[in-house]
Enzyme design. Structure first.
Site, PDB file in Angstrom:
ATOM      1  CG  HIS A  19      -2.213   0.523   0.859  1.00 49.86           C
ATOM      2  ND1 HIS A  19      -2.975   0.494  -0.238  1.00 49.86           N
ATOM      3  CD2 HIS A  19      -3.447   0.970   1.778  1.00 49.86           C
ATOM      4  CE1 HIS A  19      -4.065   1.059  -0.384  1.00 49.86           C
ATOM      5  NE2 HIS A  19      -4.486   1.212   1.011  1.00 49.86           N
ATOM      6  CG  ASN A  66      -8.912   4.843   4.216  1.00 48.48           C
ATOM      7  OD1 ASN A  66      -8.199   4.247   3.058  1.00 48.48           O
ATOM      8  ND2 ASN A  66      -9.567   4.109   5.118  1.00 48.48           N
ATOM      9  CG  ASP A  91      -1.857   0.525  -3.414  1.00 47.78           C
ATOM     10  OD1 ASP A  91      -2.056   1.862  -3.060  1.00 47.78           O
ATOM     11  OD2 ASP A  91      -2.715  -0.210  -2.923  1.00 47.78           O
ATOM     12  CG  ASN A 112     -11.211   3.625   0.738  1.00 49.11           C
ATOM     13  OD1 ASN A 112     -12.257   3.727   0.047  1.00 49.11           O
ATOM     14  ND2 ASN A 112     -10.934   2.626   1.447  1.00 49.11           N
TER      15      ASN A 112
END
Length: 206
Positions: A19, A66, A91, A112
């Site tokens: 991530h 997020n 990513d 997100n």
């Protein structure tokens, strides 16, 4: 002025995980520009400044993934930087590991961090520099577990090479003054044609 925002999560437990591919690309650019020890904090982001020749803000949001828009939005609005001059590196689980895809705009695709940036900028018209991290090996494996997993073995070398290639793409984007056409032509991974695939399959059968 331009912004390059590499997305990821702050904290050693997230370092070098799937991530955090955006952070890895940002770190590679900072290394190339001899700015590794110059990171400062402002407007919910770690940042360094570079001239190429215009001013470029290299960002790593400190908001966690997020809420990435809470960093990218304020930076873009404060300096009146147009969305097309805000490059976001992130990513993409829908791309094979190490695959690069660059696009001018588009939906969040369920990401997100991108969703947050679209909300804060008020538009989806900003360039995306996406790097594939692949799907979980087993369908039962949780997505969260997959994206927070560090790279290992052959995957580690593959992703290190891809990070350098993505940094090359971003430097070309700066050189071309934000014109994505040449960047996309050079760096978007080519798909194999059906003809080539059929020929390969035929040769294997024979």
């Amino acid at each position: 002025m331009k912004i390059i925002a590499g997305l990821g999560n702050i904290g050693k437990e997230y370092d070098k995980t799937r991530h955090n591919i955006g952070f890895m690309v940002a770190d590679e650019l900072a290394r190339r520009w001899n700015l590794e020890g110059s990171w400062r904090t402002d407007r919910n982001a770690l940042f360094v400044e570079y001239r190429a020749p215009e001013k470029v803000f290299l960002l790593k949001p400190t908001t966690y993934m997020n809420l990435s828009g809470n960093a990218v939005g304020p930076w873009a609005h404060f300096y009146n930087i147009a969305p097309e001059d805000v490059a976001v590196v992130h990513d993409d689980m829908d791309l094979p590991l190490g695959t690069i895809r660059i696009r001018k705009n588009g939906s969040s695709g369920g990401h997100n961090g991108i969703k947050s940036i679209i909300s804060n900028l008020g538009t989806d018209a900003f360039p995306r520099f996406r790097l594939g991290i692949g799907h979980p090996v087993h369908e039962q494996q949780a997505v969260i577990s997959h994206v927070l997993q560090p790279f290992a073995g052959d995957d580690k070398q593959l992703i290190e090479d891809a990070v350098k290639k993505m940094a090359d793409a971003l430097e070309l984007w700066l050189k071309e003054d934000g014109d994505l056409s040449k960047v996309m032509q050079q760096f978007n991974t080519k798909k194999k044609s059906k003809t080539a695939t059929c020929t390969l399959q035929k040769s294997v059968i024979l």
